[in-house]
Design an enzyme around this catalytic site. Structure first.
Site, short mmCIF file in Angstrom:
data_model
loop_
_atom_site.label_atom_id
_atom_site.label_comp_id
_atom_site.label_asym_id
_atom_site.label_seq_id
_atom_site.Cartn_x
_atom_site.Cartn_y
_atom_site.Cartn_z
CB THR A 1 -0.91 -0.02 1.24
OG1 THR A 1 -1.47 1.27 1.45
CG2 THR A 1 -0.14 -0.36 2.52
CD GLU B 1 -3.56 3.38 4.14
OE1 GLU B 1 -3.52 3.43 5.38
OE2 GLU B 1 -4.58 3.10 3.49
CE1 TYR C 1 -3.28 -2.67 5.63
CE2 TYR C 1 -3.35 -0.32 5.13
CZ TYR C 1 -3.32 -1.64 4.70
OH TYR C 1 -3.31 -1.93 3.36
CE LYS D 1 0.20 -4.63 3.00
NZ LYS D 1 -0.13 -5.98 2.45
P1 NAD Z 1 -9.45 -7.57 2.21
O1 NAD Z 1 -9.43 -7.26 3.68
O2 NAD Z 1 -10.68 -7.32 1.43
O3 NAD Z 1 -9.07 -9.11 1.98
C1 NAD Z 1 -8.05 -9.74 2.67
C2 NAD Z 1 -8.14 -11.24 2.41
O4 NAD Z 1 -7.06 -11.88 3.11
C3 NAD Z 1 -9.43 -11.86 2.94
O5 NAD Z 1 -9.94 -12.78 2.00
C4 NAD Z 1 -9.00 -12.58 4.21
O6 NAD Z 1 -9.79 -13.71 4.54
C5 NAD Z 1 -7.57 -12.98 3.85
N1 NAD Z 1 -6.72 -13.18 5.04
C6 NAD Z 1 -6.61 -12.35 6.11
N2 NAD Z 1 -5.75 -12.89 7.01
C7 NAD Z 1 -5.31 -14.07 6.49
C8 NAD Z 1 -4.40 -15.05 6.94
N3 NAD Z 1 -3.79 -14.95 8.12
N4 NAD Z 1 -4.18 -16.12 6.13
C9 NAD Z 1 -4.79 -16.24 4.92
N5 NAD Z 1 -5.68 -15.34 4.47
C10 NAD Z 1 -5.92 -14.25 5.23
O7 NAD Z 1 -8.21 -6.76 1.62
P2 NAD Z 1 -8.03 -6.07 0.20
O8 NAD Z 1 -8.58 -4.70 0.26
O9 NAD Z 1 -8.47 -7.01 -0.85
O10 NAD Z 1 -6.44 -5.93 0.16
C11 NAD Z 1 -5.62 -6.98 -0.36
C12 NAD Z 1 -4.16 -6.57 -0.25
O11 NAD Z 1 -3.95 -5.35 -0.97
C13 NAD Z 1 -3.71 -6.29 1.19
O12 NAD Z 1 -2.41 -6.79 1.33
C14 NAD Z 1 -3.72 -4.77 1.29
O13 NAD Z 1 -2.75 -4.32 2.22
C15 NAD Z 1 -3.35 -4.38 -0.12
N6 NAD Z 1 -3.86 -3.07 -0.57
C16 NAD Z 1 -5.18 -2.75 -0.43
C17 NAD Z 1 -5.63 -1.52 -0.89
C18 NAD Z 1 -7.09 -1.14 -0.79
O14 NAD Z 1 -7.45 0.00 -1.10
N7 NAD Z 1 -7.99 -2.03 -0.39
C19 NAD Z 1 -4.75 -0.62 -1.48
C20 NAD Z 1 -3.41 -0.99 -1.62
C21 NAD Z 1 -2.98 -2.23 -1.17
P1 TYD Z 2 -10.74 3.84 4.15
O1 TYD Z 2 -11.68 3.38 3.09
O2 TYD Z 2 -10.87 3.25 5.52
O3 TYD Z 2 -9.27 3.68 3.56
P2 TYD Z 2 -7.86 4.21 4.16
O4 TYD Z 2 -8.04 4.61 5.58
O5 TYD Z 2 -7.02 2.98 4.02
O6 TYD Z 2 -7.44 5.33 3.26
O7 TYD Z 2 -10.91 5.42 4.30
C1 TYD Z 2 -10.71 6.29 3.21
C2 TYD Z 2 -10.80 7.71 3.74
O8 TYD Z 2 -12.14 7.94 4.18
C3 TYD Z 2 -9.93 7.96 4.96
O9 TYD Z 2 -9.42 9.29 4.89
C4 TYD Z 2 -10.88 7.84 6.12
C5 TYD Z 2 -12.20 8.30 5.55
N1 TYD Z 2 -13.42 7.67 6.11
C6 TYD Z 2 -14.47 8.48 6.57
O10 TYD Z 2 -14.41 9.72 6.51
N2 TYD Z 2 -15.56 7.86 7.07
C7 TYD Z 2 -15.67 6.51 7.18
O11 TYD Z 2 -16.71 6.00 7.68
C8 TYD Z 2 -14.58 5.69 6.70
C9 TYD Z 2 -14.66 4.19 6.77
C10 TYD Z 2 -13.48 6.33 6.16
#
Ligand code: NAD
Ligand code: TYD
Length: 356
Positions: free
Chosen positions: A132, A134, A158, A162
Site C-alpha cells: 500500500t 500508506e 496497519y 505493511k
Molecule cells: P481484504 O481485507 O478485502 O481481503 C483480505 C483477504 O485476506 C481476505 O480474503 C482474508 O480472509 C484474507 N486473510 C486475512 N488474514 C489471512 C491469513 N492470516 N491467512 C490467509 N488469508 C488471510 O483486503 P483487500 O482490500 O483485498 O487488500 C488486499 C491486499 O492489498 C492487502 O495486502 C492490502 O494491504 C493491499 N492493498 C489494499 C488496498 C485497498 O485499497 N484495499 C490498497 C493498496 C494495497
Molecule cells: P478507508 O476506506 O478506511 O481507507 P484508508 O483509511 O485505508 O485510506 O478510508 C478512506 C478515507 O475515508 C480515509 O481518509 C478515512 C475516511 N473515512 C471516513 O471519513 N468515514 C468513514 O466512515 C470511513 C470508513 C473512512
C-alpha cells in the site's frame, strides 16, 4: 499455476477473476476466510477446471508447504492481510500476526520451495508482494506525490505492519536472492469491497437511509484507483517487472473525502432517484486518530517501464461501482446479515481441515 493468498478478499477476488478472463489456465487461492474473506466472491469459479481453493492461514507453515508441494506454482501473488485502518487502531495484534508474521512464514515457505526448483523453473519463479501507499505516511498539500524513493513513514498500526512486511520482502531478496516484486498502490474501489471501507460503506448507508459519517473536516485526500486497473498493473509487474524492484501504482486521481461522498450521492441520485436526494445524510463525525491527511502516487515508473495505464476515470469507475452494489442486492444482504459466513460452516465443518 499461480498461488494467490487472500484471493477471497476484495482485490484478490477481482484479481483471480481477471486472471482467468485474460486467458490464464490455473490458480490456487489460499485464504483463511476471516470476516473479510467471502467465498461468495469466487462462487462462479468453484468447480471450474484449473481453479482450486485451500482454506488455510498464512501463519501456518505446514499448510503453506503442503500447498506449494501439491500445486507447484510458478509464482505467488500475496494479497492476504488485515487491511482496515480503523480495525488496526482498535486491535493491532492481529495486524502484526497476519501482515508481519504471516508474510515471514510465507517468505520462508517460498524460499524453501524455490531453492529446490530445477534451474529454469527457479529462474522464472516470482514472489509478488501486494502493498500500500500508506507505508509512506502523509503528504502536505503541496508535497510531490510518493515515488518509489520516498522514505517509509507509516502512521497507523496497519501501515506499520505493511511497512514491516515490505522490509521483510526486501531482505529476503537481498539476503537470499528470492526473486521478489513489490507493488505499493493507492486506495482501491469497485466490486466485492467489504462495506467497512469508505466507498461501499457510503453507498449502502445512503441506500438504507443511515448517516454518512465523514471523519473530521472531510478534507483528507486519497488517490483512488478502480480495482481492475490495480489488477492489470499487478499482472504487468508479475509478467515483466524487474526482480527486486518496487512499483508504485495509482490513477493520478486525488479526491477529498467529502467530494467522494458527494459524488456517491450524485451517482445514486441518478441511478436510484429519491425525493430530497442523499446528501442530507452526510454527517461530520469525530476524526480518526493519526488520520493521514493526503496520499498521492507517482506512477511514472510502472507507466514508463511497463506501459501500464488505468482504463477507468474516477467518474466511470464510481458509476460502475455504484451500479454493481445496486445490482448485487443478494451479495450485499449476505454480507450485511453475516450469512456469507455460513459458507465456512457449510464447507469446512469440524471434519474438514482448516484454521479455526
Ligand atoms: P481484504 O481485507 O478485502 O481481503 C483480505 C483477504 O485476506 C481476505 O480474503 C482474508 O480472509 C484474507 N486473510 C486475512 N488474514 C489471512 C491469513 N492470516 N491467512 C490467509 N488469508 C488471510 O483486503 P483487500 O482490500 O483485498 O487488500 C488486499 C491486499 O492489498 C492487502 O495486502 C492490502 O494491504 C493491499 N492493498 C489494499 C488496498 C485497498 O485499497 N484495499 C490498497 C493498496 C494495497
Ligand atoms: P478507508 O476506506 O478506511 O481507507 P484508508 O483509511 O485505508 O485510506 O478510508 C478512506 C478515507 O475515508 C480515509 O481518509 C478515512 C475516511 N473515512 C471516513 O471519513 N468515514 C468513514 O466512515 C470511513 C470508513 C473512512
Amino acid at each position: 499455476m499461480i498461488l494467490v493468498t487472500g484471493g477471497a478478499g476484495f482485490i484478490g477476488a477481482n484479481f483471480v477473476h481477471q486472471w482467468f478472463e485474460s486467458g490464464h489456465e490455473a490458480a490456487v487461492v489460499l485464504d483463511k476466510l476471516t470476516y473479510a474473506g467471502n467465498l461468495g466472491n469466487l462462487a462462479d469459479l468453484m468447480g471450474r477446471s484449473g481453479f482450486h481453493f485451500v482454506h488455510a492461514d498464512i501463519c501456518d507453515r505446514t499448510a503453506l508447504q503442503r500447498v506449494l508441494t501439491e500445486h507447484r506454482p510458478r509464482a505467488i501473488v500475496h494479497f492476504a492481510a488485515e487491511s482496515h485502518v480503523d480495525r488496526s487502531i482498535r486491535g493491532p495484534a492481529q495486524f502484526l500476526q497476519t501482515n508481519f508474521t504471516g508474510t515471514f512464514e510465507l517468505l520462508e515457505a517460498a524460499r524453501e520451495y524455490w531453492v529446490a526448483l530445477p534451474g529454469a523453473q527457479r529462474d522464472s519463479f516470482r514472489f509478488l508482494h501486494v502493498s500500500t501507499d500508506e507505508v509512506y505516511g502523509s503528504l502536505r498539500e503541496t508535497d510531490p506525490a510518493f515515488s518509489e524513493q520516498r522514505a517509509y513513514s507509516p502512521n497507523s498500526p496497519y501501515a506499520a505492519s505493511k511497512a514491516a512486511s515490505d522490509h521483510l520482502v526486501r531482505a529476503w531478496h537481498q539476503t537470499y536472492g528470492l526473486p521478489t516484486l513489490v507493488t505499493n498502490c493507492g486506495n482501491n474501489y469497485g466490486p466485492y469491497q467489504f462495506p467497512e471501507k469508505l466507498i461501499p460503506l457510503m453507498i449502502l448507508n445512503a441506500l438504507e437511509g443511515k448517516p454518512l459519517p465523514v471523519y473530521g473536516d472531510g478534507l483528507n485526500v486519497r488517490d483512488w484507483l478502480y480495482v481492475t486497473d490495480h489488477c492489470t498493473a499487478i499482472q504487468r509487474v508479475l509478467a515483466s517487472g524487474r526482480i527486486g524492484q518496487t512499483y508504485n501504482i495509482g490513477g493520478g486521481c486525488e479526491r477529498r473525502n467529502v467530494e467522494v461522498v458527494r459524488a456517491i450521492c450524485a451517482a445514486l441520485a441518478a441511478l436510484r432517484p429519491r425525493a430530497g436526494g442523499y446528501e442530507s445524510q452526510i454527517e461530520f463525525v469525530q476524526d480518526r486518530p493519526g488520520h493521514d491527511r493526503r496520499y498521492a502516487i507517482d506512477a511514472s515508473k510502472v507507466q514508463g517501464e511497463l506501459g501500464w495505464r488505468p482504463q477507468e476515470t474516477f467518474e466511470s469507475g464510481l458509476s460502475k461501482t455504484v451500479r454493481w452494489y445496486l445490482d448485487h442486492a443478494d451479495w450485499v444482504a449476505a454480507v450485511r446479515d453475516g450469512r456469507y459466513r455460513q459458507w465456512i460452516e457449510l464447507h469446512y465443518g469440524s471434519d474438514r481441515p482448516g484454521p479455526t
